[in-house]
Structures are given as C-alpha cells and as structure tokens.
Motif scaffolding. Structure first.
Motif, PDB file in Angstrom:
ATOM      1  N   ASP A 498       0.837  -1.209   0.000  1.00  0.00           N
ATOM      2  CA  ASP A 498       0.000   0.000   0.000  1.00  0.00           C
ATOM      3  C   ASP A 498       0.866   1.252   0.000  1.00  0.00           C
ATOM      4  OD1 ASP A 498      -2.259  -1.539  -0.016  1.00  0.00           O
ATOM      5  OD2 ASP A 498      -2.648  -1.352   2.144  1.00  0.00           O
ATOM      6  N   ARG A 499       1.977   1.200   0.747  1.00  0.00           N
ATOM      7  CA  ARG A 499       2.892   2.347   0.784  1.00  0.00           C
ATOM      8  C   ARG A 499       3.500   2.592  -0.600  1.00  0.00           C
ATOM      9  NH1 ARG A 499       4.482   7.210   2.252  1.00  0.00           N
ATOM     10  NH2 ARG A 499       6.752   7.434   2.370  1.00  0.00           N
ATOM     11  N   ALA A 500       3.880   1.513  -1.291  1.00  0.00           N
ATOM     12  CA  ALA A 500       4.442   1.665  -2.632  1.00  0.00           C
ATOM     13  C   ALA A 500       3.419   2.272  -3.579  1.00  0.00           C
ATOM     14  CB  ALA A 500       4.918   0.312  -3.159  1.00  0.00           C
ATOM     15  N   ARG A 501       2.165   1.842  -3.480  1.00  0.00           N
ATOM     16  CA  ARG A 501       1.110   2.435  -4.324  1.00  0.00           C
ATOM     17  C   ARG A 501       0.962   3.929  -4.045  1.00  0.00           C
ATOM     18  NH1 ARG A 501      -1.954  -2.577  -3.494  1.00  0.00           N
ATOM     19  NH2 ARG A 501      -2.301  -3.558  -5.527  1.00  0.00           N
ATOM     20  N   SER A 502       0.959   4.265  -2.765  1.00  0.00           N
ATOM     21  CA  SER A 502       0.779   5.675  -2.392  1.00  0.00           C
ATOM     22  C   SER A 502       1.930   6.536  -2.912  1.00  0.00           C
ATOM     23  CB  SER A 502       0.677   5.783  -0.863  1.00  0.00           C
ATOM     24  OG  SER A 502       0.593   7.125  -0.461  1.00  0.00           O
ATOM     25  N   VAL A 503       3.162   6.021  -2.812  1.00  0.00           N
ATOM     26  CA  VAL A 503       4.319   6.786  -3.295  1.00  0.00           C
ATOM     27  C   VAL A 503       4.232   6.982  -4.803  1.00  0.00           C
ATOM     28  CG1 VAL A 503       6.817   6.716  -3.597  1.00  0.00           C
ATOM     29  CG2 VAL A 503       5.806   6.099  -1.392  1.00  0.00           C
ATOM     30  N   CYS A 504       3.897   5.931  -5.524  1.00  0.00           N
ATOM     31  CA  CYS A 504       3.801   6.046  -6.986  1.00  0.00           C
ATOM     32  C   CYS A 504       2.739   7.068  -7.383  1.00  0.00           C
ATOM     33  CB  CYS A 504       3.482   4.686  -7.600  1.00  0.00           C
ATOM     34  SG  CYS A 504       4.848   3.518  -7.564  1.00  0.00           S
ATOM     35  N   ALA A 505       1.612   7.053  -6.688  1.00  0.00           N
ATOM     36  CA  ALA A 505       0.560   8.023  -7.007  1.00  0.00           C
ATOM     37  C   ALA A 505       1.017   9.443  -6.701  1.00  0.00           C
ATOM     38  CB  ALA A 505      -0.705   7.686  -6.229  1.00  0.00           C
ATOM     39  N   SER A 506       1.765   9.614  -5.605  1.00  0.00           N
ATOM     40  CA  SER A 506       2.253  10.951  -5.253  1.00  0.00           C
ATOM     41  C   SER A 506       3.311  11.446  -6.229  1.00  0.00           C
ATOM     42  CB  SER A 506       2.814  10.942  -3.832  1.00  0.00           C
ATOM     43  OG  SER A 506       3.980  10.137  -3.759  1.00  0.00           O
ATOM     44  N   LEU A 507       3.968  10.509  -6.949  1.00  0.00           N
ATOM     45  CA  LEU A 507       4.953  10.899  -7.958  1.00  0.00           C
ATOM     46  C   LEU A 507       4.309  11.217  -9.302  1.00  0.00           C
ATOM     47  CD1 LEU A 507       7.786   8.321  -7.180  1.00  0.00           C
ATOM     48  CD2 LEU A 507       7.814  10.784  -6.720  1.00  0.00           C
ATOM     49  N   GLY A 508       2.973  11.207  -9.359  1.00  0.00           N
ATOM     50  CA  GLY A 508       2.274  11.588 -10.577  1.00  0.00           C
ATOM     51  C   GLY A 508       1.953  10.441 -11.506  1.00  0.00           C
ATOM     52  N   LEU A 509       2.106   9.193 -11.060  1.00  0.00           N
ATOM     53  CA  LEU A 509       1.818   8.035 -11.901  1.00  0.00           C
ATOM     54  C   LEU A 509       0.374   7.596 -11.716  1.00  0.00           C
ATOM     55  CD1 LEU A 509       5.047   5.952 -11.160  1.00  0.00           C
ATOM     56  CD2 LEU A 509       4.624   7.481 -13.100  1.00  0.00           C
ATOM     57  N   ASP A 510      -0.214   7.075 -12.779  1.00  0.00           N
ATOM     58  CA  ASP A 510      -1.569   6.526 -12.736  1.00  0.00           C
ATOM     59  C   ASP A 510      -1.499   5.012 -12.587  1.00  0.00           C
ATOM     60  OD1 ASP A 510      -2.816   9.042 -13.181  1.00  0.00           O
ATOM     61  OD2 ASP A 510      -2.350   8.871 -15.322  1.00  0.00           O
ATOM     62  N   GLU A 511      -2.362   4.469 -11.723  1.00  0.00           N
ATOM     63  CA  GLU A 511      -2.330   3.024 -11.481  1.00  0.00           C
ATOM     64  C   GLU A 511      -3.106   2.273 -12.559  1.00  0.00           C
ATOM     65  OE1 GLU A 511      -2.958  -0.321  -7.967  1.00  0.00           O
ATOM     66  OE2 GLU A 511      -3.659   1.740  -7.653  1.00  0.00           O
ATOM     67  N   ALA A 512      -2.548   1.163 -13.012  1.00  0.00           N
ATOM     68  CA  ALA A 512      -3.200   0.258 -13.963  1.00  0.00           C
ATOM     69  C   ALA A 512      -3.359  -1.110 -13.304  1.00  0.00           C
ATOM     70  CB  ALA A 512      -2.382   0.133 -15.245  1.00  0.00           C
ATOM     71  N   ILE A 513      -4.449  -1.776 -13.641  1.00  0.00           N
ATOM     72  CA  ILE A 513      -4.678  -3.151 -13.168  1.00  0.00           C
ATOM     73  C   ILE A 513      -4.912  -4.005 -14.402  1.00  0.00           C
ATOM     74  CG2 ILE A 513      -6.134  -4.672 -11.792  1.00  0.00           C
ATOM     75  CD1 ILE A 513      -6.828  -2.276 -10.049  1.00  0.00           C
ATOM     76  N   THR A 514      -4.016  -4.916 -14.665  1.00  0.00           N
ATOM     77  CA  THR A 514      -4.080  -5.699 -15.904  1.00  0.00           C
ATOM     78  C   THR A 514      -4.399  -7.159 -15.599  1.00  0.00           C
ATOM     79  OG1 THR A 514      -1.702  -6.192 -15.918  1.00  0.00           O
ATOM     80  CG2 THR A 514      -2.420  -4.161 -16.982  1.00  0.00           C
ATOM     81  N   TRP A 515      -4.762  -7.890 -16.657  1.00  0.00           N
ATOM     82  CA  TRP A 515      -5.185  -9.291 -16.570  1.00  0.00           C
ATOM     83  C   TRP A 515      -3.968 -10.175 -16.292  1.00  0.00           C
ATOM     84  CZ3 TRP A 515      -9.575 -11.197 -15.568  1.00  0.00           C
ATOM     85  CH2 TRP A 515      -9.985 -12.467 -15.977  1.00  0.00           C
ATOM     86  N   PRO A 516      -4.032 -11.083 -15.299  1.00  0.00           N
ATOM     87  CA  PRO A 516      -2.862 -11.919 -14.984  1.00  0.00           C
ATOM     88  C   PRO A 516      -2.626 -13.066 -15.961  1.00  0.00           C
ATOM     89  CG  PRO A 516      -4.674 -12.474 -13.541  1.00  0.00           C
ATOM     90  CD  PRO A 516      -5.128 -11.298 -14.353  1.00  0.00           C
ATOM     91  N   LEU A 517      -3.582 -13.333 -16.874  1.00  0.00           N
ATOM     92  CA  LEU A 517      -3.397 -14.405 -17.845  1.00  0.00           C
ATOM     93  C   LEU A 517      -2.579 -13.910 -19.024  1.00  0.00           C
ATOM     94  CD1 LEU A 517      -6.986 -15.966 -17.824  1.00  0.00           C
ATOM     95  CD2 LEU A 517      -4.979 -16.633 -16.502  1.00  0.00           C
ATOM     96  N   ALA A 518      -1.763 -14.792 -19.572  1.00  0.00           N
ATOM     97  CA  ALA A 518      -0.827 -14.390 -20.618  1.00  0.00           C
ATOM     98  C   ALA A 518      -0.732 -15.491 -21.670  1.00  0.00           C
ATOM     99  CB  ALA A 518       0.554 -14.109 -20.018  1.00  0.00           C
ATOM    100  N   PRO A 519      -0.286 -15.137 -22.882  1.00  0.00           N
ATOM    101  CA  PRO A 519      -0.047 -16.175 -23.901  1.00  0.00           C
ATOM    102  C   PRO A 519       1.037 -17.139 -23.455  1.00  0.00           C
ATOM    103  CG  PRO A 519      -0.085 -13.982 -24.881  1.00  0.00           C
ATOM    104  CD  PRO A 519      -0.055 -13.789 -23.399  1.00  0.00           C
TER     105      PRO A 519
END
Length: 781
Positions: A498-519
């Motif tokens: 959670d702390r890492a998410r908060s720091v990234c957001a404070s640095l101006g980054l937008d969070e993405a949530i992607t699908w865990p399945l892959a080719p």
C-alpha cells in the motif's frame, strides 16, 4: 443413486415410516432426495406357461397359444400373440382379463376372428424398459399362477438420491441403510459374506503382478468354477431394474447387484478366455488397442491404466472390461476382480478413452481399499448360492501398504460450542458410534477412530458436523454469536505494498490493473485447461500488460502515459511454482508536466522516478549490473541488484515491442520485486542540525565507459568526511579519448564536531583519488 425401499428394508426396518417422512429425514441429514417414484403393483398379472402354439388361421405373424395360468377358463386360456420368441414351454408374464397395465386395461377380445382371453407380456408392456424385442422370458422353476407383484417386490418406492462427491460410501445401498439406521435409531443388518471354499487354492490358477502400486493400492482376485448357466432370480432382476440397470446374465447381474449393494465395483473375467494366468496392472503403451464390452475398439496411451493377462490388455482399470474375456452363455469358470484404483488415474483413463461407466463414477469418488475384499466376498457368497459356483480356497491379494485408520481428537463440549445447542455427551457417543466410529475417552475429550468407509472425516469439525446433521439442523435454534468481533488488519507486506502504491501516485503516476493471464510464449507457468486462446499461462512479468495499456492510451490519442502497477507474477523454479509481488512502471510520450512543453519522457526520468521511489520507501540505492533481457534495448538496459541479488531491471523497451504503438513511440520502464525491498528498509536516522560549516569542492574525473557511475560515486562516498556527492555534468565526445567519459561532481565535506581546515579537505580529496585509481579513474586535467 436410486434406492428401493423394499430392498432397504432388508437391512433396516422402515415399514412404519412414510415415504415423504423418510425422504424429509434424509434430506435434512444432508442426503438430498431429488425425487420419490412409486413403483406400481401388477394386479391380475401372473406367471404363465405356454402349453401349445399354433398358426393363426387369418394372420401370418400371429400365433394362437394355450397358456397355463392357474386360473381362467379351464385353467389354460387361449391367447393370440405376435411375439417372435413365443414357443411351447416358455414361461412369461401373463395378464388376465381385467389386469391394469401402463398401456390400459386388458380385456377379452377377438383378433382376426380368434378369441384372446388375456395377454402375454414383454418388459416394455410392464413399463420396465422402453423397448423390448419379444416376450419377457422368465426363469424356470416358477409356478404358473404365481403373482408377478410378489416376484418383482411390488408395489415399491424408489428414492433418487443426490450423492455428494465426498460421500462415496452412499453409492451403495447398504451405506444408505447405515445412515437411515442412525437417523431412526434402529439396528443395521449386515449382508451375508460367508461361503464354502474348496481345493485347489486360487494361487494355483493365477498370480498377480501390480507394477504401479501407487495407482492400484489393492487388487484381489478369486477363482469361481462350476457355474450353472441361467438367469438371475426375479427379485434380483427387479432390484436391478429399479436401480436403473438392465438384467443381462447371472454373473453380470450378481456383480452389478453387489456394486449397487455395497458401492464397490467388481468385474468377472472368463477364466477360459484369459490369454494367461499372470494377471497384471500397468500403464498402457502408446498405440496399444483394446475392444471394450461396448464393442468399440479403443486406441490407448500411457495415461490409461490397464488390467492385463500375460501382458495382453484385457480391461480398462476401473472403467470397463474387454470384449475378449467377457462372460458368455457357456462360461462356467471365472476370475473375480475386486480392486481399488487411484481416483485421479481412473478419471484420466476415462477421459482419455471418452468413456464413463457406473464403475468409473464410483472409483473417481475415491474408494477405500478395505471395501474391495468385502465386496468380493459378498459376490462369491451370491455366486455360490444362486449359481452353484465352487469357490477356490483363498485369494490372491496384492495389498503391499495396508491403510492405517485415521485418528481424530474430539474435545469435550466442542459439539455444543460450535452447534449452538446443548447436545449431551451420551448423544454424541450414540451418533458417532452408530456411524461406525470408535470412541476412546480421555482427560479432555475422546480419541475417535474413523472407519474405513468414511474417508471424508479428517478433522474435529467433521465430527461436529456429523453429530449436528444427525441431531437435526432444524432443531438448532438461533443463538447470538458469543465471540467478540475482532478487527482485521494487514500484515507488513500488505502495508508495504500500500505504501508503494501511495508513493507512486504521489509521484504523478496513474495506477493500472491488468489481466494476470498471458499467452503461452510469455508465461513460465501454464494452465492445464485454458479457457481462451492467448490465455494459456500466468504472467511472468508486468511489462506485457502495461504495454497493452500504453497502446490503448495512444490509440485514444492521449499525448503520453505514466503508469504503474502492483501485481503478482508467477515463476517456475523446477517443479515448484513461485509467486512474487512486483511493482512495474512505464513512461511513454509527453511528460505532461506544466513547464515541459512538448518534451517527451527520457530514460533519465525513469531513473529519477526509481530514485525517488526508493528514497520514499527508505531503501538504499540499488546497484546496476549487465542485463540480457531481450525485451529491452540492448544499449539501454540494466539489471537492478540488492546485496548481489537481482530484484528487477530498468531500461528502454526494445523497438520491436514498440513497433505496434501509434507513432512508434519510445517506452521506458522498470520493474522491481517488493519483498526484497521490504527486508532492506532502513530505519530513520535522526541527527541534530549541524553547527559547523561545510567545505565544497568540484571534482572532474575521467573514467572508462565500462566503469559504472555508481561505482565511482560509491568510492567518493566511502570517504568519512564526505556528506554529499552530486553528479552535475557527464560528457563524452570531442576532446575526449575513445572509450572514456568525463564525470564532474560537487562534493560536500563536513566534520560533525569542528570546522575543517583546507589541509584536511585536500587530504580527503587525495584519499578519494587514490581509491578511484583502483578503478582506472583519474583526475581530469
């Protein structure tokens, strides 16, 4: 599972219990009754013997018969019949005038001018099967005039039970009877298992070789000789029919009857048709073939478990026998198989050959090896009684590792505590004892021995559930919870994420949530049964998913993307699957900063974000090492290490991976494992504000290109008097020797207890220069 009530009464008395009440009691105890079917009586239908058969004067396909029925005009009424198998001496069901059949009432009539007083019947006309080829040929020994209802155990009630996958003991009628006996608190009667034996012993006729004991933990073979040809008695045929099985022959009917009664499948091989005396269990070889009892020749592979005779396939283990060793009308000697097979192995075999059977249904639920011998002995007792079989003494029993009985602890008062109702210890002991569990009292409870047929009872809570369902869930009233609510919380790893998410957001980054399945090409861990193409595995990196988001962003005509994702990746380490939490960041297009104008992201900005992230997370600066990741630009990539262990990477995404992006954008990214960062978190170092002045010096150095800047900076910072070291100029090009570059640092010196003299500062610089010479770094002149 279809259960006949009249058959059930053979083991537990239920005559005084109504059908609806019994169905309700079973359902409330967790054995769902899906339907209750009434089996009708056959009033006016008796056993008839055909005395004579003559041609019909007015029809080619009809016959005029005289039937001895023990009643009617002269005791031998005249009947017109068109069945192809009618003949003198035939015993068949006969419906007297006035009898009620599923198709209507039987009356006296004339067929093509000839009186017909009754009707000879097929199984279909009695409603016992959908279609019949001729009259139902009843076995010899019956008396004309006997009522068919008495012989077929009618009227009756059939309960259709829905058996859950964890209760294979209920796939046999005796297992259901045990449950009913417990629910009604009545004694349970056991089936007859005793039979006479004679010499020679079974070992003289055959031997067993089980090559895969882990997939066939037990295999029992008994030899029966001297069987008489014939059919199963009507009561047995009737019970098979009510259970949904069609009577075939004496031996087959007895093996099916035993399976329905005790829940364990059996198979009979014609001993005279076996290729040899050596019975084996092994995996099939690629390309082997076997024609099964349904007449289909099947090609086999290594995933199929086989029964063999002198290494020749004779049956699909736990699924179906082979046609070549099938019991025929003239068979008089057999080898009776009773075995226990691994449920996963049986399921794999059945799926590989595309065949499911009553046997595979039961083996796939997981049967106990102890059940095999019991079913074998019951079948032998029936073969001796009904078929006149002579049972060879002893048996061949491959059971190298007998199963241990499971022991479960049950604490005093635990049942009432969990259930929320006061259930006495005596009632606990009665219920569990009736279910076959042996209880030994101790200081704080009981040691409970679980019987072999209840493999689903593994923990204390399972015993509590058994008592509760027999006691009756409907008898348990609502009770307020006694446990005070406890507030949940996150562990250290979750808080750090959670702390890492908060720091990234404070640095101006937008969070993405992607699908865990892959080719499949992007995954190390593959899914056994993928649901869609391109989703054959689990992701090994966050980068592919983030690149898809970048592409979507540019396709929407956004000027740039600055994204992060915290997610789990799945890695293969030999036979072990490892899950890791990672943080991924991608930068592409314009930076979007207010004063940046049309400037686009550069690798330096990705490095700056990494440094800011690590500083905010209180993690020491990471070291860089050569990187061979083909997804990154060969000249702009580096591995990130912590204490010599690689925990991520940073660099520019390879141009071929960016080719599909609109405008062929450049993408910069880094990816880190979070768990090592958490273990490297530094404590906050609180120091007083310095009261002595600093001394600053600029230091211009010439360093080989292969020497990392971090190595140079570390050598400078190793001087105790250095408080800060900042690189503010990097130059390579005209005026510089090939293979070298210029690095210029501003170095801040300070002593915590006094003001530094010029001589001390110069001495510190001298020591720094000496350390740098070890890396072929020198002062720029």
């Amino acid at each position: 599972m279809r259960v006949s009530k009249r058959w059930l009464n053979e083991y537990v008395d239920t005559n005084d219990i109504g059908d609806v009440e019994l169905a309700e009691r079973l359902t409330l105890a967790g054995i769902e009754v899906e339907s209750v079917e009434a089996v009708q009586d056959y009033p006016g239908v008796v056993v008839g013997r055909v005395l004579s058969v003559e041609e019909h004067p007015n029809a080619d396909r009809l016959r005029v018969c005289q039937v001895q029925a023990g009643s009617g005009e002269g005791g031998s009424p005249q009947v017109v019949c068109g069945a192809p198998n009618v003949r003198p001496g035939l015993m068949a069901p006969f419906a007297l005038p006035g009898a009620q059949l599923p198709g209507g009432e039987v009356t006296r009539t004339k067929l093509r001018g000839v009186d017909s007083c009754g009707m000879l019947l097929s199984r279909a006309e009695l409603g016992l099967e959908a279609r019949s080829e001729g009259l139902w040929e009843l076995p010899e020994g019956l008396l004309p005039g006997q009522t068919l209802s008495e012989l077929l155990e009618a009227p009756d009630t059939v309960f259709d039970l829905k058996i859950t996958s964890n209760r294979p003991d209920l796939l046999g009628l005796h297992g259901v009877a045990r449950e009913v006996a417990v629910l009604l608190d009545r004694p349970l009667r056991e089936p007859l298992l005793d039979y006479p034996e004679s010499s020679p012993a079974a070992a003289e006729f055959l031997e067993l070789v089980v090559e895969v004991p882990e997939e066939c933990p037990r295999y029992i073979a008994r030899v029966i000789r001297g069987l008489s040809d014939g059919h199963a008695p009507l009561w047995m045929a009737a019970r098979l029919t009510k259970a949904g099985m069609r009577p075939v022959s004496l031996v087959v009917d007895i093996t099916n009857y035993t399976m329905l009664e005790l829940g364990h499948p059996l198979h009979a091989f014609d001993r005279e048709r076996l290729p040899g005396r050596r019975i084996g269990v092994r995996r099939a070889r690629q390309g082997e073939r076997l024609r099964t009892l349904d007449g289909v020749e099947r090609e086999l592979g290594p995933e199929v478990l086989l029964i063999t005779a002198d290494d020749a396939p004779i049956a699909l283990a736990g699924v179906m026998g082979g046609e070549a060793t099938e019991m025929g009308a003239q068979s008089s000697s057999l080898v009776l198989e009773a075995a226990c097979f691994d449920p996963i192995c049986v399921r794999r075999s059945a799926r590989a050959v595309g065949l499911r059977s009553e046997a595979s249904l039961r083996f796939e639920r997981g049967l106990s090896p102890e059940a095999a011998d019991r079913a074998s002995r019951r079948c032998c007792a029936l073969l001796a009684e009904l078929g006149g079989g002579v049972i060879a003494s002893g048996e061949e029993d491959a059971y190298p590792r007998p199963a241990d009985r499971r022991i479960v602890k049950l604490r005093r008062g635990r049942v009432s505590e969990v259930v929320g109702a006061e259930i006495s210890e005596e009632e606990n002991a009665r219920v569990l004892g009736a279910l076959g569990l042996k209880m030994r009292p101790g200081l704080d409870g009981w040691t409970v021995e679980v019987p072999w047929w209840r493999g689903d009872l593994e923990r204390e809570i399972d015993l509590v559930e058994e008592v509760a369902r027999v006691y009756g869930f409907h008898r348990i009233g609502p009770v307020p919870p006694r446990v005070p609510p406890a507030l949940g919380g996150k562990d250290d790893v979750e808080r750090y994420i959670d702390r890492a998410r908060s720091v990234c957001a404070s640095l101006g980054l937008d969070e993405a949530i992607t699908w865990p399945l892959a080719p499949e090409a992007e995954a190390e861990v593959l899914i056994r049964n993928p649901m869609a193409r391109g989703e054959e595995g689990l992701r090994a990196s966050l980068l592919p998913g983030l690149m898809k988001v970048v592409r979507t962003t540019f396709e929407a005509q956004a000027p740039g993307a600055a994204l992060f994702e915290v997610g789990r990746v799945f890695l293969s380490r030999g036979e072990e699957i490892v899950e890791r939490e990672r943080l991924g960041v991608v930068l592409a297009g314009r930076s979007g900063l207010p004063l940046a104008g049309k400037e686009i992201y550069k690798l330096e900005e990705a490095k700056g974000l990494l440094d800011a992230l690590l500083a905010a997370l209180r993690v020491p600066e990471l070291e860089v090492a050569p990187c061979a990741d083909v997804r990154l630009h060969p000249g702009r990539r580096a591995a990130l290490t912590l204490d010599g262990e690689s925990i991520g990477w940073i660099g520019e995404v390879a141009p071929e991976l960016c080719a599909e992006l609109p405008g062929r954008r450049r993408v910069f990214a880094f990816e880190l494992e979070l768990a090592p960062l958490l273990s490297a978190v530094q404590s906050v170092d609180v120091r007083p504000v310095p009261s002595f002045p600093v001394a600053k010096r600029d230091l211009s150095l010439v360093a080989p290109r292969q020497v990392a800047e971090a190595t140079v900076r570390a050598a400078v910072r190793s001087e105790p008097l250095v408080e800060q070291c900042v690189l503010y100029d990097l130059y390579e090009g005209e005026g510089m020797e090939p293979g070298v570059r210029s690095l210029t640092y501003e170095i801040t010196f300070r002593h915590p207890e006094r003001t530094l003299s010029s001589e001390e500062v110069e001495g510190a610089i001298g020591r720094i220069v000496e350390r740098l010479r070890q890396h072929d770094v020198r002062l720029r002149t």
